[in-house]
Write a protein that holds these residues in place. Sequence first.
Motif, PDB file in Angstrom:
ATOM      1  N   UNK A  83       0.811  -1.211   0.000  1.00 23.33           N
ATOM      2  CA  UNK A  83       0.000   0.000   0.000  1.00 23.33           C
ATOM      3  C   UNK A  83       0.846   1.261   0.000  1.00 23.33           C
ATOM      4  N   UNK A  84       1.944   1.256   0.750  1.00 24.67           N
ATOM      5  CA  UNK A  84       2.835   2.417   0.772  1.00 24.67           C
ATOM      6  C   UNK A  84       3.488   2.632  -0.586  1.00 24.67           C
ATOM      7  N   UNK A  85       3.868   1.548  -1.255  1.00 28.43           N
ATOM      8  CA  UNK A  85       4.454   1.677  -2.592  1.00 28.43           C
ATOM      9  C   UNK A  85       3.455   2.267  -3.582  1.00 28.43           C
ATOM     10  N   UNK A  86       2.195   1.831  -3.478  1.00 24.08           N
ATOM     11  CA  UNK A  86       1.169   2.367  -4.376  1.00 24.08           C
ATOM     12  C   UNK A  86       0.982   3.861  -4.144  1.00 24.08           C
ATOM     13  N   UNK A  87       0.901   4.279  -2.896  1.00 24.30           N
ATOM     14  CA  UNK A  87       0.670   5.692  -2.590  1.00 24.30           C
ATOM     15  C   UNK A  87       1.884   6.554  -2.920  1.00 24.30           C
ATOM     16  N   UNK A  88       3.085   5.990  -2.767  1.00 19.23           N
ATOM     17  CA  UNK A  88       4.290   6.781  -2.982  1.00 19.23           C
ATOM     18  C   UNK A  88       4.753   6.786  -4.434  1.00 19.23           C
ATOM     19  N   UNK A  89       4.391   5.741  -5.206  1.00 16.31           N
ATOM     20  CA  UNK A  89       4.958   5.608  -6.545  1.00 16.31           C
ATOM     21  C   UNK A  89       3.938   5.754  -7.669  1.00 16.31           C
ATOM     22  N   UNK A  90       2.688   5.515  -7.409  1.00 15.11           N
ATOM     23  CA  UNK A  90       1.699   5.496  -8.490  1.00 15.11           C
ATOM     24  C   UNK A  90       1.208   6.884  -8.885  1.00 15.11           C
ATOM     25  N   UNK A  91       1.514   7.901  -8.076  1.00 15.29           N
ATOM     26  CA  UNK A  91       1.067   9.251  -8.410  1.00 15.29           C
ATOM     27  C   UNK A  91      -0.445   9.381  -8.291  1.00 15.29           C
ATOM     28  N   UNK A  92      -1.008  10.239  -9.135  1.00 16.61           N
ATOM     29  CA  UNK A  92      -2.454  10.438  -9.140  1.00 16.61           C
ATOM     30  C   UNK A  92      -3.109   9.401 -10.035  1.00 16.61           C
ATOM     31  N   UNK A  93      -4.058   8.670  -9.491  1.00 18.23           N
ATOM     32  CA  UNK A  93      -4.813   7.697 -10.274  1.00 18.23           C
ATOM     33  C   UNK A  93      -6.250   7.700  -9.786  1.00 18.23           C
ATOM     34  N   UNK A  94      -7.128   7.174 -10.622  1.00 17.71           N
ATOM     35  CA  UNK A  94      -8.554   7.166 -10.285  1.00 17.71           C
ATOM     36  C   UNK A  94      -8.780   6.288  -9.049  1.00 17.71           C
ATOM     37  N   UNK A  95      -9.403   6.850  -8.067  1.00 13.95           N
ATOM     38  CA  UNK A  95      -9.673   6.122  -6.831  1.00 13.95           C
ATOM     39  C   UNK A  95      -8.579   6.240  -5.789  1.00 13.95           C
ATOM     40  N   UNK A  96      -7.597   7.121  -6.016  1.00 19.72           N
ATOM     41  CA  UNK A  96      -6.514   7.266  -5.043  1.00 19.72           C
ATOM     42  C   UNK A  96      -7.033   7.760  -3.691  1.00 19.72           C
ATOM     43  N   UNK A  97      -7.938   8.738  -3.717  1.00 17.90           N
ATOM     44  CA  UNK A  97      -8.471   9.271  -2.459  1.00 17.90           C
ATOM     45  C   UNK A  97      -9.205   8.197  -1.675  1.00 17.90           C
ATOM     46  N   UNK A  98      -9.990   7.388  -2.383  1.00 17.68           N
ATOM     47  CA  UNK A  98     -10.705   6.305  -1.708  1.00 17.68           C
ATOM     48  C   UNK A  98      -9.732   5.267  -1.172  1.00 17.68           C
ATOM     49  N   UNK A  99      -8.723   4.945  -1.965  1.00 18.01           N
ATOM     50  CA  UNK A  99      -7.734   3.945  -1.550  1.00 18.01           C
ATOM     51  C   UNK A  99      -6.977   4.400  -0.306  1.00 18.01           C
ATOM     52  N   UNK A 100      -6.476   5.641  -0.336  1.00 19.54           N
ATOM     53  CA  UNK A 100      -5.747   6.156   0.822  1.00 19.54           C
ATOM     54  C   UNK A 100      -6.658   6.293   2.038  1.00 19.54           C
TER      55      UNK A 100
END
Length: 273
Positions: A83-100
Motif C-alpha cells: 500500500x505504501x508503494x502504491x501511494x508513494x509511486x503510483x502518483x495520481x490515479x482514479x480512486x486514489x483518495x478512496x484507496x488512501x
Amino acid sequence: MRRGVSWFNVTSIVVGFTFLYLPIVILVIFSFNESRLVTVWGGFSTKWYAEMLNNTQLLDAAWVTLRVAFVSASVATVLGTIGALVLARMGRFRGRSLFSGMIYAPLVMPDVILGLSLLLLFVAINQDRGFWTVILAHTTFCMCYVAVVVQSRLVGFDRSLEEAAMDLGCPPLKTFFRITLPLIMPGVLAGWMLAFTLSLDDLVIASFTTGPGATTLPMKIYSQVRLGVTPEINAVCTILVMLVTVGVIVASLATKRREVSRLRDEQMAAASA
C-alpha cells in the motif's frame, strides 16, 4: 527568558516520562513481591514467576497472543508495504483518495467501531470466530500503521539508484528485491515491530472477533483483574514488557548497523569514483 523556557521544557519532559514509566517500574518491582498483596511489600521472591509457569490458562493465552501477533504483523507488513508503494509511486490515479482513505481509516476509527464492524462482517458471512478471525482483525488495523511508516521512508528515497539498476538490465521485480527493499528495510522492520506491539496490546478488537479456544493474554488479564490484581499478573506483564523492550533494542541495533553499512558503501563508492 531562555533559561525559563529551558527549565520548563526539562520539567515537562521529566514529569511526562515519570507519568508514563513509573507505573511500569512499580509493576516490575512488585512482580518480585513475596506477599500476595500487591500494595504491601513483603520481601523479595520469584515464586510468582514459578506460579505463572504452572498456570496453564495464562500460558495458553500467551501462546495464542504471540502467534496472533507474529502472523498478523507479518501479513500486515506485506500488505502495508504494498500500500505504501502504491501511494508513494503510483502518483495520481482514479480512486486514489478512496484507496488512501481506506488504508488510513483505522488510524482514526475507534477500536469499538472497528471491532463491531468486523464482528458484523463475520456474522454476515457465517464465519466462525476464533484464531483466524482475530488475525484478520489485527491485520486490518495494523496494516495502516505499517503503510504510514514505510511511506515516510519512501518519500526520501533516491530513485536514481533504481533507474541505474534498470539501465544496467536489471528487471523491475529484481530491482525491487535487490535495491529498493534493502534500502527501505529499516522502515519495514519498524513497521513490523509496531504492528507486533499493537497486536500484543489489543484488547477491544480481539474481544469482538475472538471465539472459543482463542483467548488472548490481554483478555485473560482483563478478566482476572476485575477480581483483583495478583503478583502473578504482574509477573506476566513484566515478561511482556521485557520481550517488547528486547525486540525494540534488537530492531534499533539492526537498523543502526544497516545505516552504518549503507554509509560505508556510499563512502567507498565515492572514493572509488
